[in-house]
Design a protein around this motif. Structure first.
Motif, mmCIF file in Angstrom:
data_model
loop_
_atom_site.group_PDB
_atom_site.id
_atom_site.type_symbol
_atom_site.label_atom_id
_atom_site.label_comp_id
_atom_site.label_asym_id
_atom_site.label_seq_id
_atom_site.Cartn_x
_atom_site.Cartn_y
_atom_site.Cartn_z
ATOM 1 N N ASP A 85 -0.752 -1.994 -8.818
ATOM 2 C CA ASP A 85 -1.392 -1.835 -9.884
ATOM 3 C C ASP A 85 -1.240 -0.696 -10.832
ATOM 4 N N TYR A 86 -0.141 0.216 -10.641
ATOM 5 C CA TYR A 86 0.005 1.554 -11.128
ATOM 6 C C TYR A 86 1.463 1.867 -11.324
ATOM 7 N N ARG A 87 1.325 2.817 -12.337
ATOM 8 C CA ARG A 87 2.594 3.412 -12.644
ATOM 9 C C ARG A 87 2.354 4.897 -11.702
ATOM 10 N N THR A 88 3.249 5.307 -10.991
ATOM 11 C CA THR A 88 3.158 6.495 -10.080
ATOM 12 C C THR A 88 4.259 7.580 -10.556
ATOM 13 N N LEU A 95 0.765 -1.180 -0.015
ATOM 14 C CA LEU A 95 -0.042 0.126 -0.035
ATOM 15 C C LEU A 95 0.875 1.308 0.182
ATOM 16 N N LEU A 96 0.383 2.306 -0.606
ATOM 17 C CA LEU A 96 1.072 3.738 -0.642
ATOM 18 C C LEU A 96 -0.433 4.659 -0.538
ATOM 19 N N TYR A 97 -0.591 5.208 0.550
ATOM 20 C CA TYR A 97 -1.737 6.125 0.565
ATOM 21 C C TYR A 97 -3.058 5.273 0.793
ATOM 22 N N TRP A 121 -5.947 7.878 -9.515
ATOM 23 C CA TRP A 121 -6.062 8.482 -8.084
ATOM 24 C C TRP A 121 -4.886 9.508 -8.202
ATOM 25 N N LEU A 122 -5.092 10.684 -7.384
ATOM 26 C CA LEU A 122 -4.274 11.688 -7.189
ATOM 27 C C LEU A 122 -4.296 12.116 -5.684
#
Length: 440
Positions: free
Chosen positions: A45-48, A37-39, A111-112
């Motif tokens: 599942d994502y590129r950040t 988890l991050l936040y 998400w942002l």
């Protein structure tokens, strides 16, 4: 099994923090929390992408760069007003975008996350059918109980900086001792010891301080203890004898200044060049420094006071009256007849009237006679009640023992709600109580 996993994920998201969560949803529910988890979002599942808000940059502008339309931004603006208004973003604050790519490798922002502080953040979600969600949360942190001591060479703030202690300690100590310690009379060699909780993210990044569990301030050889204890539904700080640290009058009506002139009946006026009484105390401070009422009362004069410039006078209990001269302006809502509370903002330091520079001329009258503000006695607030005395003394003894030496972790006071005396203490106290009754 799925229900158990959902419960565990929810607990993980809440964590051991003291912050609450606010959210507003107009679309899909947030996904269950997985392991990485991050936040509170599954980062696998994502590129950040991370960035900082630039000067003059808006949330709408940031979101437009990620392909969010003006229509969706407007929808988000309406959904977030009660949680975190989009206009409240500030330059220099960090944000993180969570992006997924569809089957044609086109990027989509899901998400942002915008960090409002070191610990707090807001999660803006973008879902199917252009629905949005907003969640306010905070990072998990651990509390580390800390005891620090320092000798003052110039000022409390100077000692805090010299010892690399959290700056918030200075403000908190001034708030606790504002009725008792004369911070304008600090001398080299004065000292303090304080026990407090410090917050850490990932056990390394300091994120401010929590409760102050006790303090000892030594000024001119006199010890002033601050013992936290709950009475009357709220936690306050008390002297070692059970008297309240809170007094009828604040020691001074402003912070972060110096005394430039004292109470006297023969001062050479800096403008008129003649000797005349100066029945007040001048606090030199930058223009605009906030000024606070030293006690509850009613405003009896607001206006131009001749040489005193913009002047405010307040009537208090006990036939006391205070005056605040040379103000640059008055606080909003202050007018003749207004009731003010101790510590309430009433005005700002200025240099109006016969003044050579920005300062506050602070005066006190009793029964119409001027008295030295630095020497006026002040009655304390209600002390520890008789029914709370034994429990208070139990807390006090443990806090003082920790301030003055080392105690075992199990002997520390770690909570102030639902406290009870240990059985042995309660039993040993009972006979003494009965003896006192029989003596009467």
């Amino acid at each position: 099994m799925k229900n158990l996993k959902t419960l565990l994920c929810a607990l993980l998201l809440v964590g051991a923090t003291a912050c609450g969560r606010q959210s507003a949803n107009t679309g899909e529910a947030e996904p269950e929390a997985p392991e990485n988890l991050l936040y509170g979002i599954n980062v696998d599942d994502y590129r950040t992408e991370t960035g900082e808000v630039g000067n003059g940059e808006t949330m709408g502008g940031i979101l437009n760069r990620y392909g969010i339309s003006a229509l969706v931004v407007d929808r988000l603006d309406k959904a977030s007003r009660e949680v975190f208004p989009l206009r409240n973003i500030r330059a220099g604050h960090k944000y993180t975008a969570f992006i997924h790519e569809d089957s044609l490798y086109a990027p989509h922002l899901d998400w942002l996350v915008y960090e409002t502080s070191v610990t707090d953040y807001v999660v803006f979600g973008f879902h199917d059918n252009d629905s949005v969600s907003v969640r306010k949360d905070c990072k998990q942190y651990t509390l580390r109980r800390t005891k620090k001591s320092a000798v003052i060479n110039s000022s409390l703030w100077g000692a805090i900086m010299e010892q690399n202690l959290p700056y918030a300690l200075a403000a908190d100590l001034e708030d606790i001792y504002q009725w008792t310690v004369d911070f304008f009379g600090i001398q080299k060699g004065d000292s303090f010891t304080v026990i407090y909780d410090e917050r850490f993210i990932d056990d390394t990044v300091s994120a401010g301080i929590g409760r102050i569990w006790g303090a000892k301030f030594i000024q001119s050889g006199k010890e002033f203890y601050a013992i936290p204890f709950r009475q009357g539904g709220k936690i306050q700080y008390w002297e070692a004898d059970g008297g309240s640290l809170r007094k009828q009058l604040l020691k001074a009506p402003l912070k972060y200044s110096r005394i430039s002139s004292r109470f006297t009946y023969a001062r050479k006026h800096p403008i008129y060049k003649v000797y005349r009484p100066h029945t007040g105390v001048d606090y030199a401070a930058p223009k605009g420094t906030p000024i606070h009422a030293v006690a509850d009362g009613v405003v009896i004069f607001k206006g131009w006071g001749g040489g005193g410039g913009n002047t405010l006078k307040i009537k208090h209990a006990g036939n006391l009256q205070t005056g605040y001269l040379h103000l640059s302006r008055f606080a909003k809502g202050i007018s003749k007849g207004s009731r003010v509370s101790q510590g309430q903002l009433i005005g700002y330091v200025g240099s109006t009237g016969a003044s050579t520079g920005p300062h506050l001329d602070y005066r006190i009258w009793k029964n119409g006679t001027p008295i030295d503000p630095l020497k006026i006695p002040s009655e304390p607030a209600e002390p520890i009640s008789k029914e709370n005395r034994a429990l208070f003394e139990f807390v006090r003894d443990r806090i003082i023992a920790e301030l003055n030496g080392d105690v075992k972790p199990e002997e520390r006071i770690t909570q102030l709600d639902s406290l009870q005396l240990p059985a042995a203490t309660a039993v040993s106290a009972a006979p003494a109580t009965e003896e006192k009754k029989s003596e009467k």
